[in-house]
Design an enzyme around this catalytic site. Structure first.
Site, mmCIF file in Angstrom:
data_model
loop_
_atom_site.group_PDB
_atom_site.id
_atom_site.type_symbol
_atom_site.label_atom_id
_atom_site.label_comp_id
_atom_site.label_asym_id
_atom_site.label_seq_id
_atom_site.Cartn_x
_atom_site.Cartn_y
_atom_site.Cartn_z
ATOM 1 N N ASP A 156 -17.413 -7.890 -14.487
ATOM 2 C CA ASP A 156 -16.414 -7.026 -13.869
ATOM 3 C C ASP A 156 -15.973 -7.539 -12.497
ATOM 4 O O ASP A 156 -16.200 -6.891 -11.483
ATOM 5 C CB ASP A 156 -17.027 -5.615 -13.758
ATOM 6 C CG ASP A 156 -16.093 -4.602 -13.128
ATOM 7 O OD1 ASP A 156 -14.876 -4.773 -13.206
ATOM 8 O OD2 ASP A 156 -16.610 -3.630 -12.540
ATOM 9 N N GLU A 403 -27.871 -7.574 -15.398
ATOM 10 C CA GLU A 403 -27.589 -6.779 -16.585
ATOM 11 C C GLU A 403 -27.528 -7.583 -17.896
ATOM 12 O O GLU A 403 -26.548 -7.475 -18.651
ATOM 13 C CB GLU A 403 -26.298 -5.972 -16.390
ATOM 14 C CG GLU A 403 -26.390 -4.983 -15.255
ATOM 15 C CD GLU A 403 -25.254 -3.965 -15.251
ATOM 16 O OE1 GLU A 403 -24.232 -4.202 -15.909
ATOM 17 O OE2 GLU A 403 -25.405 -2.926 -14.600
ATOM 18 N N TYR A 459 -25.872 4.609 -13.176
ATOM 19 C CA TYR A 459 -24.625 5.330 -12.897
ATOM 20 C C TYR A 459 -24.669 6.757 -13.433
ATOM 21 O O TYR A 459 -23.719 7.217 -14.041
ATOM 22 C CB TYR A 459 -23.449 4.531 -13.469
ATOM 23 C CG TYR A 459 -23.206 3.252 -12.686
ATOM 24 C CD1 TYR A 459 -22.412 3.262 -11.534
ATOM 25 C CD2 TYR A 459 -23.799 2.054 -13.061
ATOM 26 C CE1 TYR A 459 -22.201 2.109 -10.795
ATOM 27 C CE2 TYR A 459 -23.596 0.892 -12.327
ATOM 28 C CZ TYR A 459 -22.799 0.925 -11.202
ATOM 29 O OH TYR A 459 -22.594 -0.216 -10.453
ATOM 30 N N GLU A 496 -27.759 -1.097 -7.937
ATOM 31 C CA GLU A 496 -26.388 -0.592 -8.071
ATOM 32 C C GLU A 496 -26.443 0.886 -8.387
ATOM 33 O O GLU A 496 -27.252 1.317 -9.212
ATOM 34 C CB GLU A 496 -25.627 -1.277 -9.223
ATOM 35 C CG GLU A 496 -25.142 -2.659 -8.933
ATOM 36 C CD GLU A 496 -24.302 -3.259 -10.065
ATOM 37 O OE1 GLU A 496 -23.663 -2.496 -10.821
ATOM 38 O OE2 GLU A 496 -24.315 -4.494 -10.186
HETATM 39 C C1 BDP Z 1 -22.279 -3.005 -13.514
HETATM 40 C C2 BDP Z 1 -22.084 -4.425 -13.035
HETATM 41 C C3 BDP Z 1 -21.054 -4.555 -11.929
HETATM 42 C C4 BDP Z 1 -19.881 -3.631 -12.174
HETATM 43 C C5 BDP Z 1 -20.398 -2.207 -12.150
HETATM 44 C C6 BDP Z 1 -19.277 -1.184 -12.343
HETATM 45 O O1 BDP Z 1 -23.291 -5.023 -12.657
HETATM 46 O O2 BDP Z 1 -20.652 -5.888 -11.821
HETATM 47 O O3 BDP Z 1 -18.850 -3.816 -11.266
HETATM 48 O O4 BDP Z 1 -21.354 -2.026 -13.166
HETATM 49 O O5 BDP Z 1 -18.969 -0.867 -13.489
HETATM 50 O O6 BDP Z 1 -22.149 -3.057 -14.895
HETATM 51 O O7 BDP Z 1 -18.711 -0.738 -11.360
#
Ligand code: BDP
Length: 584
Positions: A156, A403, A459, A496
């Site tokens: 991404d 990932e 997330y 993240e």
């Molecule tokens: C994760 C990735 C990252 C993406 C992020 C997203 O590690 O590179 O930008 O999610 O979706 O999958 O914002």
């Protein structure tokens, strides 16, 4: 690979500036001047210097050309042409002849060029491509439809291409220092430094000196000696201290090579679900980041890097991850100097066959470890990153992938091998991690036993439990407890977590995408982290909005999870972070 520097014995010339550029649309003879070119700034990506969309998004081959002059006397020396990085792959031609090739877009490479170089005018051409496929890192699905190449990235961020970092011509004598690793052992106040030094060519004597920050000599010996720093000044997070190891090589009484390697002294330990730096528990506060800026694309932009690190410091951040590829050498040196703690990541992003990056919601399982074949390029990129970065005190851990499909059959064998290589290659034997994807949870993941630290990209409240933060909190806690139960001794770090947020969008009801929701989202996550003593860090996704492929949830072809916009305007959450981190 040594960082290039001008010393008493080495010269260094910068070849960057405006180069000629052309998209390959037929045979190009490297021995002839480039025809039908346009001007392109180097270092930078080419993509955001052009106005035509087709040209910007082109998948294929590109040519760069420049001319430079070499003084007559310089040919008596050993001349080396060095590239900080060319993305993704490069072929180098000097005066019409092929000098060499390099695979991989984020690490330096160099060639000894004496047999191609002339006194006076020289012509340098680079043929590069932005091609990625099932064997490369990063990973992409390459298609060829009616002779037109296209790529579906498994990651991404925009696949910027170009000469992204410096191009330099440096000289050494025929006898020169090829490699140095500043290995050391600490015993109380004392540090015993036993550098690993490789010299090419004949010599009579080597003098190795350690200098402190004031330039005072603290130890001296020959290339075999163990040098003792009697009262060590440690490199500390956000309180850096750098020594310099100076190597001088003599033939008879004549100095033939002189080189300085900066280093810092610190310890790293992982135990009892904590991460220790210099014997003190270290909690990671900071960001996943990107090399991404207006007009430069992924090209080196030192003022931007400096500003970003100053902003992070002011917010109370102490760390970042080089998501998702090794950053420029200048960034690493700045991190050393400012005391930032770095998780250094190899460009192994997208090792997940069916990962649909623009997140059409699909996490279809595939046969990644059967159908993709990235191992050779993965190891190459890993070796080049570790060879470049092993002496940076800022680097406290290697991330060997972001990932991957760590829950698919074959993952354990694959990563057992990659992690063994990383440990073997690193003279400092730092901890190693693999950044985990949310659908390879504690129950499905197959490689948690191999890593030193569990790093999670999660997330909850965004890609899952969208807009439902109470539920998100519960689910996150349940998952965390499972990880902790499985690996009670391992620290857990969030590498993240984030929510797309459109700067300036406000909502009375804190709707997702508003600045209010981003604040709520982070508060919810922090509440869970603070209730788990084994959570040892939080790196937000992302420091700033960044360019990616256009997609339904990528407004304006940007990922909007930044806490700053791409031009560094703060979103509302910055206040909260500042308060939290300055007191944590
Ligand atoms: C994760 C990735 C990252 C993406 C992020 C997203 O590690 O590179 O930008 O999610 O979706 O999958 O914002």
């Amino acid at each position: 690979m040594l960082y290039p520097e001008q010393t008493a014995t080495r010269t260094l010339a910068d070849l960057t500036g405006l180069w000629k550029f052309k998209i390959e649309d037929g045979h190009v003879d490297p021995a002839k001047p480039l025809r039908g070119y346009e001007w392109m700034a180097v270092p930078a990506s080419y993509n955001d210097q052009v106005t035509d969309l087709g040209k910007r998004n082109r998948v294929g081959y590109f040519w760069y050309e420049t001319n430079f002059s070499v003084p007559v006397d310089q040919l008596k020396k050993r001349n080396v042409l060095r590239f900080g990085s060319v993305t993704q792959n490069a072929e180098v031609f000097l005066n019409g002849q092929e000098v060499g090739k390099h695979i991989g877009g984020f690490t330096p490479f160099e060639f000894e060029v004496n047999k191609y170089l002339k006194a006076g005018d020289n012509n340098l051409k680079i043929r590069l491509n932005n091609l990625l496929d099932n064997t490369t890192v990063p990973s992409a699905l390459q298609k060829n439809e009616n002779g037109e190449l296209s790529q579906q990235n498994r990651f991404d961020f925009y696949n910027y291409a170009g000469i992204h970092r410096k191009v330099q011509l440096y000289t050494t004598a025929q006898t020169y220092l090829e490699y140095v690793a500043v290995n050391y052992k600490i015993d109380g106040e004392k540090t015993f430094v036993h550098p690993d030094i490789k010299i090419i060519g004949g010599y009579d004597q080597v003098v190795v000196t350690i200098l402190d920050e004031e330039g005072k000599v603290v130890a001296r010996g020959d290339e075999e000696a163990t040098l003792t720093i009697n009262s060590t000044h440690r490199w500390q997070p956000l309180n850096a201290y750098l020594y310099r190891l100076q190597v001088k090589i003599y033939v008879a009484d004549k100095l033939v090579d002189s080189y300085n390697q900066e280093f810092g002294v610190r310890t790293i330990e992982v135990k009892q679900h904590q991460f220790f730096i210099n014997g003190k528990p270290f909690y990671f506060k900071g960001f996943g980041w990107h090399e991404d800026s207006v007009a430069h694309g992924k090209g080196e932009n030192l003022p931007q890097v400096n500003l970003d690190l100053n902003i992070m410091e002011k917010m109370g951040a102490n760390s970042f991850r080089t998501s998702h590829y090794p950053y420029s050498e200048e960034t690493m040196r700045l991190a050393d100097r400012k005391g930032f703690v770095v998780i250094d990541e190899v460009p192994a992003v997208g090792l997940y066959e069916n990962f649909a990056v623009t997140l059409g919601g699909s996490f279809k399982e595939g046969k990644t470890w059967k159908n993709l074949d990235p191992q050779a390029n993965h190891k190459l990129a890993l070796r080049e990153m570790i060879e470049r970065d092993h002496d940076h005190p800022s680097v406290v851990m290697w991330s060997v992938a972001n990932e991957p499909a760590s829950h698919e059959p074959g993952a354990h064998e694959y990563f057992a091998d990659i992690i063994r290589c990383a440990k073997q290659m690193d003279p400092q034997k730092r901890p190693v991690t693999v950044v985990n994807i949310m659908n390879a949870d504690a129950e499905k993941d197959l490689i948690g036993d191999l890593v030193d630290v569990i790093c999670l990209n999660r997330y909850y409240g965004w890609y899952v439990d969208f807009g439902k933060l109470e539920l998100a909190k519960k689910q996150l806690k349940v998952e965390l407890e499972k990880w902790h139960k499985k690996f009670p001794e391992k620290p857990i770090l969030f590498t993240e977590f984030g929510a797309d947020t459109i700067a300036g969008m406000h909502s009375l009801y804190h709707a997702p995408y508003s600045e209010e929701y981003q604040v709520d989202y982070y508060q919810a996550n922090f509440a869970v982290f603070d209730s788990c003593e084994y959570v040892q860090g939080e790196q937000l996704w992302n420091f700033a909005d960044f360019v990616t492929e256009p997609g339904m949830i990528r407004v304006g072809a940007e990922n909007r999870k930044g806490v700053f916009t791409r031009d560094r305007r703060p979103k509302q959450v910055v206040q909260l972070l500042r308060q939290r981190w300055r007191n944590k």
